[in-house]
Design a protein around this motif. Structure first.
Motif, PDB file in Angstrom:
ATOM      1  N   LEU A   8       0.736  -1.208  -0.134  1.00  0.00           N
ATOM      2  CA  LEU A   8       0.016  -0.008   0.036  1.00  0.00           C
ATOM      3  C   LEU A   8       0.788   1.333   0.098  1.00  0.00           C
ATOM      4  CD1 LEU A   8      -3.149  -0.081   2.264  1.00  0.00           C
ATOM      5  CD2 LEU A   8      -2.797   0.666  -0.112  1.00  0.00           C
ATOM      6  N   THR A   9       1.913   1.140   0.876  1.00  0.00           N
ATOM      7  CA  THR A   9       2.856   2.570   0.779  1.00  0.00           C
ATOM      8  C   THR A   9       3.553   2.603  -0.317  1.00  0.00           C
ATOM      9  OG1 THR A   9       3.347   1.433   3.180  1.00  0.00           O
ATOM     10  CG2 THR A   9       4.582   3.440   2.401  1.00  0.00           C
ATOM     11  N   LEU A  10       3.826   1.529  -1.060  1.00  0.00           N
ATOM     12  CA  LEU A  10       4.465   1.846  -2.201  1.00  0.00           C
ATOM     13  C   LEU A  10       3.881   2.204  -3.273  1.00  0.00           C
ATOM     14  CD1 LEU A  10       7.030  -1.389  -2.413  1.00  0.00           C
ATOM     15  CD2 LEU A  10       7.553   1.068  -2.474  1.00  0.00           C
ATOM     16  N   LEU A  11       2.613   1.744  -3.372  1.00  0.00           N
ATOM     17  CA  LEU A  11       1.470   2.290  -4.335  1.00  0.00           C
ATOM     18  C   LEU A  11       1.252   3.742  -4.130  1.00  0.00           C
ATOM     19  CD1 LEU A  11      -0.529   1.225  -6.503  1.00  0.00           C
ATOM     20  CD2 LEU A  11      -2.307   1.122  -4.531  1.00  0.00           C
ATOM     21  N   LEU A  12       1.045   4.080  -2.587  1.00  0.00           N
ATOM     22  CA  LEU A  12       0.590   5.517  -2.568  1.00  0.00           C
ATOM     23  C   LEU A  12       1.658   6.362  -2.987  1.00  0.00           C
ATOM     24  CD1 LEU A  12      -1.231   5.523   1.003  1.00  0.00           C
ATOM     25  CD2 LEU A  12      -1.703   6.348  -1.069  1.00  0.00           C
ATOM     26  N   LEU A  13       3.000   5.897  -2.656  1.00  0.00           N
ATOM     27  CA  LEU A  13       4.352   6.780  -2.884  1.00  0.00           C
ATOM     28  C   LEU A  13       4.323   6.974  -4.584  1.00  0.00           C
ATOM     29  CD1 LEU A  13       7.174   5.601  -0.787  1.00  0.00           C
ATOM     30  CD2 LEU A  13       6.419   8.082  -1.131  1.00  0.00           C
ATOM     31  N   SER A  14       4.163   5.857  -5.331  1.00  0.00           N
ATOM     32  CA  SER A  14       4.306   5.948  -6.668  1.00  0.00           C
ATOM     33  C   SER A  14       3.235   6.932  -7.171  1.00  0.00           C
ATOM     34  CB  SER A  14       4.251   4.612  -7.444  1.00  0.00           C
ATOM     35  OG  SER A  14       3.078   3.754  -6.889  1.00  0.00           O
ATOM     36  N   MET A  15       1.943   6.723  -6.622  1.00  0.00           N
ATOM     37  CA  MET A  15       0.738   7.502  -6.891  1.00  0.00           C
ATOM     38  C   MET A  15       1.101   8.966  -7.053  1.00  0.00           C
ATOM     39  SD  MET A  15      -2.404   5.545  -5.859  1.00  0.00           S
ATOM     40  CE  MET A  15      -3.571   6.874  -5.706  1.00  0.00           C
ATOM     41  N   SER A  16       1.805   9.248  -5.840  1.00  0.00           N
ATOM     42  CA  SER A  16       2.146  10.820  -5.385  1.00  0.00           C
ATOM     43  C   SER A  16       3.158  11.318  -6.424  1.00  0.00           C
ATOM     44  CB  SER A  16       2.224  11.122  -3.725  1.00  0.00           C
ATOM     45  OG  SER A  16       3.339  10.199  -3.543  1.00  0.00           O
ATOM     46  N   ALA A  17       4.187  10.463  -6.635  1.00  0.00           N
ATOM     47  CA  ALA A  17       5.119  10.656  -7.505  1.00  0.00           C
ATOM     48  C   ALA A  17       4.623  11.015  -8.892  1.00  0.00           C
ATOM     49  CB  ALA A  17       6.342   9.768  -7.637  1.00  0.00           C
ATOM     50  N   MET A  18       3.737  10.100  -9.140  1.00  0.00           N
ATOM     51  CA  MET A  18       3.202  10.418 -10.690  1.00  0.00           C
ATOM     52  C   MET A  18       2.257  11.517 -10.884  1.00  0.00           C
ATOM     53  SD  MET A  18       2.007   6.558 -11.693  1.00  0.00           S
ATOM     54  CE  MET A  18       0.671   7.072 -12.829  1.00  0.00           C
ATOM     55  N   THR A  19       1.538  11.937  -9.738  1.00  0.00           N
ATOM     56  CA  THR A  19       0.703  13.261  -9.720  1.00  0.00           C
ATOM     57  C   THR A  19       1.726  14.492  -9.620  1.00  0.00           C
ATOM     58  OG1 THR A  19      -0.054  12.229  -7.744  1.00  0.00           O
ATOM     59  CG2 THR A  19      -1.468  14.132  -8.921  1.00  0.00           C
ATOM     60  N   LEU A  20       2.894  14.290  -8.977  1.00  0.00           N
ATOM     61  CA  LEU A  20       3.881  15.321  -9.227  1.00  0.00           C
ATOM     62  C   LEU A  20       4.531  15.666 -10.366  1.00  0.00           C
ATOM     63  CD1 LEU A  20       4.777  17.058  -6.632  1.00  0.00           C
ATOM     64  CD2 LEU A  20       7.005  15.817  -6.736  1.00  0.00           C
ATOM     65  N   TRP A  21       4.628  14.322 -11.060  1.00  0.00           N
ATOM     66  CA  TRP A  21       5.312  14.338 -12.288  1.00  0.00           C
ATOM     67  C   TRP A  21       4.495  15.035 -13.240  1.00  0.00           C
ATOM     68  CZ3 TRP A  21       3.832  11.535 -16.534  1.00  0.00           C
ATOM     69  CH2 TRP A  21       4.659  11.441 -17.427  1.00  0.00           C
ATOM     70  N   ALA A  22       3.029  14.568 -13.283  1.00  0.00           N
ATOM     71  CA  ALA A  22       2.136  15.310 -14.079  1.00  0.00           C
ATOM     72  C   ALA A  22       2.008  16.728 -13.856  1.00  0.00           C
ATOM     73  CB  ALA A  22       0.682  14.463 -13.745  1.00  0.00           C
ATOM     74  N   ALA A  23       1.963  17.111 -12.576  1.00  0.00           N
ATOM     75  CA  ALA A  23       1.723  18.384 -12.414  1.00  0.00           C
ATOM     76  C   ALA A  23       2.787  19.296 -12.795  1.00  0.00           C
ATOM     77  CB  ALA A  23       1.663  18.884 -10.752  1.00  0.00           C
ATOM     78  N   GLN A  24       4.366  18.644 -12.937  1.00  0.00           N
ATOM     79  CA  GLN A  24       5.217  19.425 -13.441  1.00  0.00           C
ATOM     80  C   GLN A  24       5.148  19.455 -14.841  1.00  0.00           C
ATOM     81  OE1 GLN A  24       8.456  17.441 -11.469  1.00  0.00           O
ATOM     82  NE2 GLN A  24       8.631  18.797  -9.866  1.00  0.00           N
ATOM     83  N   LYS A  25       4.696  18.405 -15.292  1.00  0.00           N
ATOM     84  CA  LYS A  25       4.906  18.229 -17.081  1.00  0.00           C
ATOM     85  C   LYS A  25       3.750  19.212 -17.444  1.00  0.00           C
ATOM     86  CE  LYS A  25       4.322  14.742 -20.420  1.00  0.00           C
ATOM     87  NZ  LYS A  25       3.371  13.812 -20.791  1.00  0.00           N
ATOM     88  N   THR A  26       2.712  19.548 -16.682  1.00  0.00           N
ATOM     89  CA  THR A  26       1.403  20.531 -17.334  1.00  0.00           C
ATOM     90  C   THR A  26       1.458  21.751 -16.857  1.00  0.00           C
ATOM     91  OG1 THR A  26       0.153  19.819 -15.472  1.00  0.00           O
ATOM     92  CG2 THR A  26      -0.338  18.651 -17.737  1.00  0.00           C
ATOM     93  N   GLY A  27       2.886  21.961 -15.877  1.00  0.00           N
ATOM     94  CA  GLY A  27       2.782  23.207 -15.384  1.00  0.00           C
ATOM     95  C   GLY A  27       1.776  23.604 -14.457  1.00  0.00           C
ATOM     96  N   GLU A  28       1.010  22.697 -13.962  1.00  0.00           N
ATOM     97  CA  GLU A  28       0.093  23.032 -12.894  1.00  0.00           C
ATOM     98  C   GLU A  28       0.524  22.957 -11.526  1.00  0.00           C
ATOM     99  OE1 GLU A  28      -2.977  19.975 -11.937  1.00  0.00           O
ATOM    100  OE2 GLU A  28      -3.437  20.149 -14.215  1.00  0.00           O
ATOM    101  N   ILE A  29       0.149  24.218 -10.862  1.00  0.00           N
ATOM    102  CA  ILE A  29       0.736  24.428  -9.484  1.00  0.00           C
ATOM    103  C   ILE A  29      -0.494  24.728  -8.666  1.00  0.00           C
ATOM    104  CG2 ILE A  29       2.937  25.332  -9.874  1.00  0.00           C
ATOM    105  CD1 ILE A  29       1.963  28.080 -10.111  1.00  0.00           C
ATOM    106  N   ASN A  30      -0.423  24.675  -7.365  1.00  0.00           N
ATOM    107  CA  ASN A  30      -1.505  24.789  -6.456  1.00  0.00           C
ATOM    108  C   ASN A  30      -1.912  26.210  -6.069  1.00  0.00           C
ATOM    109  OD1 ASN A  30       0.035  25.197  -4.325  1.00  0.00           O
ATOM    110  ND2 ASN A  30       0.084  22.902  -3.622  1.00  0.00           N
ATOM    111  N   TYR A  31      -2.883  26.525  -5.256  1.00  0.00           N
ATOM    112  CA  TYR A  31      -3.148  27.776  -5.093  1.00  0.00           C
ATOM    113  C   TYR A  31      -1.976  28.454  -4.259  1.00  0.00           C
ATOM    114  CZ  TYR A  31      -5.388  31.592  -2.684  1.00  0.00           C
ATOM    115  OH  TYR A  31      -5.495  33.075  -2.127  1.00  0.00           O
ATOM    116  N   ASP A  32      -1.446  27.903  -3.293  1.00  0.00           N
ATOM    117  CA  ASP A  32      -0.622  28.535  -2.502  1.00  0.00           C
ATOM    118  C   ASP A  32       0.818  28.596  -3.531  1.00  0.00           C
ATOM    119  OD1 ASP A  32      -1.406  28.964  -0.040  1.00  0.00           O
ATOM    120  OD2 ASP A  32      -1.341  26.988   0.768  1.00  0.00           O
TER     121      ASP A  32
END
Ligand code: HEC
Ligand code: HEC
Ligand code: HEC
Ligand code: HEC
Ligand code: HEC
Length: 264
Positions: A8-32
């Motif tokens: 589960l931990t590994l899955l979560l880690l890889s998921m967040s890594a993927m979101t981060l990667w996707a966000a960086q790729k699209t230039g998406e940033i959060n409100y803060d």
């Protein structure tokens, strides 16, 4: 069970890594991240382009004025005194539109976001009681009002101009024409990066409300701006008493002569 947790931990880690990667790729940033974008602060804001700011802030130009105020006052029926100058045209527009995208602004001025916005720190800009010391803070104002004073101050001292009274009452004696005197006096003017100096002279020849508009006709303050006193052909050697503490060049931030020579 242990193995399941690890999975589960590994899955979560890889998921967040993927979101981060996707966000960086699209230039998406959060409100803060956006709120604290370095572009908001010095030194980056000093050289920011309008396009960079508008990437995130299209709302400042797109938003329209209300047809009716919340109390029911209809906007078209309530012109303010400053909207009655002969140069005022079109339906009511927002503050940002009037300074950036409306006809008069585009003709006479060349303002940018950072002409007014010089960076402000939302965390530290208020005086927090009982501290009465940090009075330099502008209480969450995002722009230094001195900027506004340059174009929204009172008409300069009429006595200095050799006029018998304020422009409202003495203008007629001078054919309502500032250039009767100013064709030759203080003729070295408006050489700043947020004004279109030539267009102002052309428009001012046709209608002195153009000049008066920025020098008393759209007055927000009881004082007038202490303009730099540039030398002009025919200036007397003696500096008059009232002008002794005046600078002889515009605020360095706004000068264009430097840039022109730098580009050559
Ligand atoms: C990456 C996106 C982004 C960029 C680029 C950006 N801003 Fe912002 N700005 C924001 C966000 C998000 C906020 C917070 C908005 C809110 O809370 O309503 C904000 C808030 C502001 C505020 C309000 C500040 C306050 O104290 O409440 C001003 C003024 C502002 N920006 C001006 C600018 C200017 C001028 C530029 C260009 C130099 C710029 N912004 C560039 C995203 C951006
Ligand atoms: C004529 C000066 C001036 C110019 C030019 C200007 N602003 Fe502003 N702006 C202001 C003032 C004044 C406020 C209100 C500040 C306050 O409430 O303390 C403001 C408020 C804002 C705000 C927050 C409130 C809102 O209306 O959403 C944003 C965001 C903003 N400006 C972005 C910009 C951007 C982007 C540009 C360039 C496209 C720009 N401004 C150009 C003077 C200016
Ligand atoms: C370089 C000159 C200049 C500066 C600096 C400037 N303004 Fe203006 N302002 C104008 C002009 C010109 C107009 C008239 C626009 C028109 O009639 O279309 C105007 C119009 C306005 C209006 C009337 C808008 C309307 O819809 O009738 C307000 C309010 C205003 N300015 C406030 C400010 C404030 C606040 C600041 C400082 C943050 C500021 N101005 C800075 C030139 C300036
Ligand atoms: C009777 C001649 C006369 C007329 C008409 C006149 N001015 Fe002046 N103006 C002067 C003189 C003289 C000075 C001061 C020159 C100096 O620096 O010694 C002056 C100074 C100024 C200054 C600089 C003030 C300062 O504090 O540095 C501005 C701005 C100005 N005039 C705008 C206008 C505008 C706008 C009009 C028309 C609405 C106008 N003047 C009409 C003679 C005139
Ligand atoms: C859009 C606003 C605007 C308009 C229109 C405008 N002025 Fe100005 N004027 C300014 C500003 C801002 C300054 C200060 C610029 C600087 O810091 O050098 C200034 C400076 C001056 C000065 C001081 C000159 C000096 O020694 O630097 C005079 C005189 C003057 N204006 C007269 C006029 C006359 C005459 C007209 C019409 C032909 C006119 N202005 C139209 C905004 C305006």
């Amino acid at each position: 069970m242990k193995r399941y947790c690890l999975f589960l931990t590994l899955l979560l880690l890889s998921m967040s890594a993927m979101t981060l990667w996707a966000a960086q790729k699209t230039g998406e940033i959060n409100y803060d991240q956006a709120r604290w974008d370095p572009l908001h602060f010095q030194p980056a804001i000093a050289t920011a382009t309008n396009e960079q700011c508008l990437n995130c802030h299209q709302e400042v130009l797109k938003r329209e004025v209300l047809v009716k105020s919340p109390a029911g006052v209809v906007a078209v029926n309530s012109l303010a005194w400053y909207q009655t100058l002969s140069t005022y045209e079109g339906p009511q527009k927002t503050f940002h539109q009037r300074h950036l995208t409306e006809n008069l602004a585009k003709k006479l001025m060349n303002m940018k976001c950072n002409t007014c916005h010089q960076g402000n720190d939302p965390r530290e800009q208020a005086v927090i009681p009982p501290d009465h010391e940090q009075t330099q803070y502008t209480l969450r104002k995002q722009v230094n009002p001195e900027i506004c004073l340059m174009c929204h101050g009172d008409f300069p001292d009429y006595k200095v101009m050799g006029l018998p009274s304020e422009w409202n009452t003495s203008g007629a004696i001078f054919q309502n024409n500032c250039l009767l005197c100013h064709a030759g006096i203080r003729s070295n003017r408006h050489q700043v990066n947020y004004l279109n100096a030539e267009a102002i002279e052309t428009a001012g020849k046709e209608n002195s409300d153009v000049c008066f508009g920025c020098h008393g006709g759209r007055q927000w303050y009881r004082i007038s701006y202490p303009y730099a006193r540039h030398s002009w052909p025919g200036i007397a050697k003696e500096v008059p008493e009232w002008a002794k503490d005046r600078p002889t060049e515009s605020n360095p931030r706004f000068r264009i002569t430097n840039q022109k020579t730098a580009n050559k």
